[in-house]
Design an enzyme around this catalytic site. Structure first.
Site, PDB file in Angstrom:
ATOM      1  N   TYR A  87       0.763  -1.147   0.301  1.00 30.96           N
ATOM      2  CA  TYR A  87       0.053  -0.026   0.040  1.00 30.96           C
ATOM      3  C   TYR A  87       0.965   1.119   0.045  1.00 30.96           C
ATOM      4  CZ  TYR A  87      -3.638  -3.444   1.558  1.00 30.96           C
ATOM      5  OH  TYR A  87      -4.365  -4.418   1.636  1.00 30.96           O
ATOM      6  N   HIS A  88       1.920   1.408  -0.654  1.00 25.53           N
ATOM      7  CA  HIS A  88       2.690   2.276  -0.602  1.00 25.53           C
ATOM      8  C   HIS A  88       3.183   2.914  -2.235  1.00 25.53           C
ATOM      9  CE1 HIS A  88       4.496   0.626   3.311  1.00 25.53           C
ATOM     10  NE2 HIS A  88       3.319   1.139   3.606  1.00 25.53           N
TER      11      HIS A  88
END
Ligand SMILES: Cc1cc2nc3c(=O)[nH]c(=O)nc-3n(C[C@H](O)[C@H](O)[C@H](O)COP(=O)(O)OP(=O)(O)OC[C@H]3O[C@@H](n4cnc5c(N)ncnc54)[C@H](O)[C@@H]3O)c2cc1C
Ligand SMILES: *[C@@H]1O[C@H](CO)[C@@H](O)[C@H](O)[C@H]1NC(C)=O
Ligand SMILES: *[C@@H]1O[C@H](CO)[C@@H](O)[C@H](O)[C@H]1NC(C)=O
Length: 603
Positions: free
Chosen positions: A525-526
């Protein structure tokens, strides 16, 4: 952990999740209709000095810092609505995924990765709410390794970490001593399960020290988190706490494009509010902080982006820039790859216990303050100074809720659940091996010229074999890690079930793991990088070739930092705010002629 009939706690949990989902819809609509009623007309008629698009980590910092100057009128425009205090309970964050507070993005089907996930797609939650993605993240705070930034600024003369980066981290971090100035509090975990310390000990057994967890030095640590008094805290909360009169905030306002004059000078934005188009004007500047997907989308809809692509989308190209290129994400794998014999004292049962509720509301402690991840570690796989691999250790796996809710968030379909997760007969948990500096690059592109259509997101996961090598080295390291006395004491073992699609390979061989990571490719999720500094924006955050148009959010990071990126994004936002406010760096030294805004600099 599967069982034949759902237990009492699972039924309670499913009911709770269901009603909470309804509640979330309710509060987001309530905000919508409240806005309808009030319709603060002045939003539309006033001229502002600055307009900031997006109230996420970066946008909230920039808006707050600009509004510190009482003579500036600032408008913050947010597409989502306000969430309300209950969403500050840390454990609630995960429930915002797939709710009306989530943009609900999905990647395009991946060719070389995500093969075992539904539609070969990776699911990318992003906050559509005041506070942005930090309202649903894990709140882990890492600065990154100092050398990360040296790489970003390698073309900047006289670059110096202690002058160009460190002061902005210090300005950002509310560590107790700079209490009224920092944008986020940095604190220790308020709650740890009873297995947490075993992980740190296992790290020591492997020869790693306890590190500070913030500077991505080799070693293990408990993470630092952005929590204050047991509540989720984002830069938006800091902004709201001490809101200045000269700062207007409009929610449910969806920005479609930037208004540009012929000389590429930005003079406002067009947004829709309650289905009504509104043209807001800004005299001094427009700052796009709509995030790694939102910002490139707005730029492309405004005619700034790859020329051929815009022509194909029937958008008149104004400036040819590589907007939407350079998409990078921390890729990972390994959900529920490990099992315990003795389960930790955190799970559905503890979450639903009335004691946990009391503990939270009376003492701001207990399981409701969990961020999920209890230990992190950073390592070099080769002889590099900058770490290449991160561990995030979650004492729980997606099997805790018997497949009712959590599995769907990561794209685990029914077939995969049945053939793999449902067969795990012990408490399972996760150590994520995260590739800190992946070499795969992807793109964000428009699907058409309708602003409401979600864009095409293609991270191209695992298109570079380096990423696979690091993931497999990570799995090898997990195997060493669990082969230590503290892990033996918890009865930790590798989950021996073969991953569906990889049955033909012998378990625990390199070909098997290669198949495994290609099938079970996960996002950490980056995502960052789609308006790369140096290519789309200058080092002063101005979009190349334009005037008064800036980008400040995760999309400008040229490369991923070593660690969870919110810290680096917020640091860059502090830096940007100072540059935009003062037209120079306060810390600017006598610099080379090439320096972008040398002429304007007076401080
Ligand atoms: C599940 C999850 C866990 C994570 N965990 C961590 C963690 O533990 N630690 C960490 O460091 N990072 C974590 N991250 C990543 C981190 O939260 C993000 O990188 C960071 O919040 C991005 O900040 P931003 O300011 O760039 O964008 P965002 O916070 O996404 O802000 C963008 C804002 O712009 C608004 N917007 C978008 N388009 C428009 C438009 N057209 N008009 C108006 N407004 C618009 C959005 O609604 C949003 O509010 C996590 C992310 C996720 C999804
Ligand atoms: C807190 O931040 C200030 C700068 O804002 C710094 O000088 C100080 O050393 C920090 N304190 C701690 C304990 O980290
Ligand atoms: C942690 O707590 C659980 C539940 O109370 C218990 O079953 C388990 O044995 C404990 N584990 C350790 C390592 O103390």
């Amino acid at each position: 952990m599967c069982c034949n009939a759902p237990s009492f706690f699972i039924i309670l949990y499913v009911t709770a999740v269901y009603f909470f989902g309804i509640y979330l819809n309710f509060i987001s609509f309530q905000d919508y209709f409240e806005c309808y009623a009030c319709k603060e007309l002045n939003f539309r008629q006033q001229d502002y000095d600055y307009i900031v698009v997006g109230s996420g980590s970066a946008g909230s910092i920039v808006a707050r810092r600009l509004a510190e100057n009482k003579n500036l009128k600032v408008l913050l425009v947010e597409a989502g609505s306000s969430g309300g205090g209950i969403l500050q309970i840390p454990a609630v964050g995960v429930m915002l995924q797939k709710s009306s507070f989530d943009w609900g993005y999905r990647t395009v089907p991946q060719k070389q990765a995500c093969l075992g996930l539904d539609d070969q797609v990776s699911i990318w939650p992003m906050g559509k709410i005041l506070g942005g993605t930090a309202m649903l993240n894990n709140m882990i705070y890492v600065r990154g390794h100092p050398d990360d930034f040296a790489r970003w600024f390698r073309d900047t003369c006289n670059y110096d970490y202690s002058i160009d980066i460190l002061p902005y981290f210090e300005k950002l971090e509310n560590n107790g001593t700079n209490k009224h100035k920092g944008s986020v509090p940095i604190s220790d975990l308020p709650y740890k399960s009873n297995v947490s310390d075993y992980f740190l000990q296992a790290g020591i057994c492997l020869g790693f020290g306890i590190s500070d967890g913030v500077n991505a030095e080799p070693g293990f640590s408990s993470p630092k988190i952005t929590i204050q008094k047991g509540q989720r805290w984002t830069p938006y909360h800091q902004l709201a706490k001490n809101r200045k009169r000269n700062l207007a905030i409009v929610t449910n306002a969806f920005v479609e494009k930037v208004l540009l004059r012929d000389n590429f000078e930005a003079y406002g934005v067009k947004y829709t509010h309650m289905e009504e188009p509104i043209f807001a004007k800004a005299k001094k500047g427009v700052i796009l902080s709509a995030g790694v997907i939102g910002t490139p989308k707005i730029l492309m809809l405004s005619g700034i982006g790859p020329k051929q692509h815009l022509e194909k989308m029937k958008i008149k190209p104004k400036l040819d820039l590589p907007v939407g290129d350079n998409l990078q994400d921390h890729v990972t794998t390994g959900l529920d790859l490990l099992t315990f014999d003795y389960s930790p004292n955190i799970g559905i049962r503890q979450m639903l216990s009335p004691w946990s509720m009391l503990n939270y509301f009376l003492r701001s402690r207990g399981p409701w303050t969990t961020v999920g991840c209890e230990s992190i570690g950073f390592f070099n796989t080769a002889k590099e100074i900058v770490p290449e691999l991160q561990f995030m250790i979650f004492p729980l796996g997606v099997t805790i809720d018997d497949g009712y809710y959590l599995s769907s968030l990561t794209g685990i379909g029914e077939r995969l659940w049945k053939k793999y997760f449902a067969k795990i007969d012990k408490p399972s948990f996760t150590i994520l091996p995260i590739v800190l500096h992946p070499k795969s690059r992807g793109t964000v592109r428009l699907k058409n010229n309708n602003p409401r259509t979600p864009p095409l997101i293609n991270p191209n996961y695992l298109s570079d074999s380096y990423d696979i090598d690091i993931l497999i080295q990570g799995i090898e390291m997990i195997k060493e890690f669990i082969n230590t006395p503290p892990m033996h004491r918890l009865g930790v073992k590798l989950n021996p079930i073969k991953f569906p699609g990889c049955e033909k390979f012998e378990f625990d061989t390199r070909p098997y793991w290669e198949c495994y990571v290609r099938h079970f490719t996960l996002t950490a999720y980056h995502p960052i990088g789609t308006c790369k500094m140096g290519e789309v924006v200058e080092t002063d955050f101005k979009v190349k070739g334009t005037r008064k148009l800036y980008v400040v959010d995760g999309s400008i990071l040229p490369d991923l930092p070593s660690g969870n990126p919110n810290g680096a994004i917020m640091m860059m936002a502090e830096r940007a705010a100072e540059i935009i406010k003062h037209h120079c760096w306060k810390t600017q030294r006598k610099c080379c002629a090439a320096e972008v805004f040398q002429k304007e600099c007076q401080c």
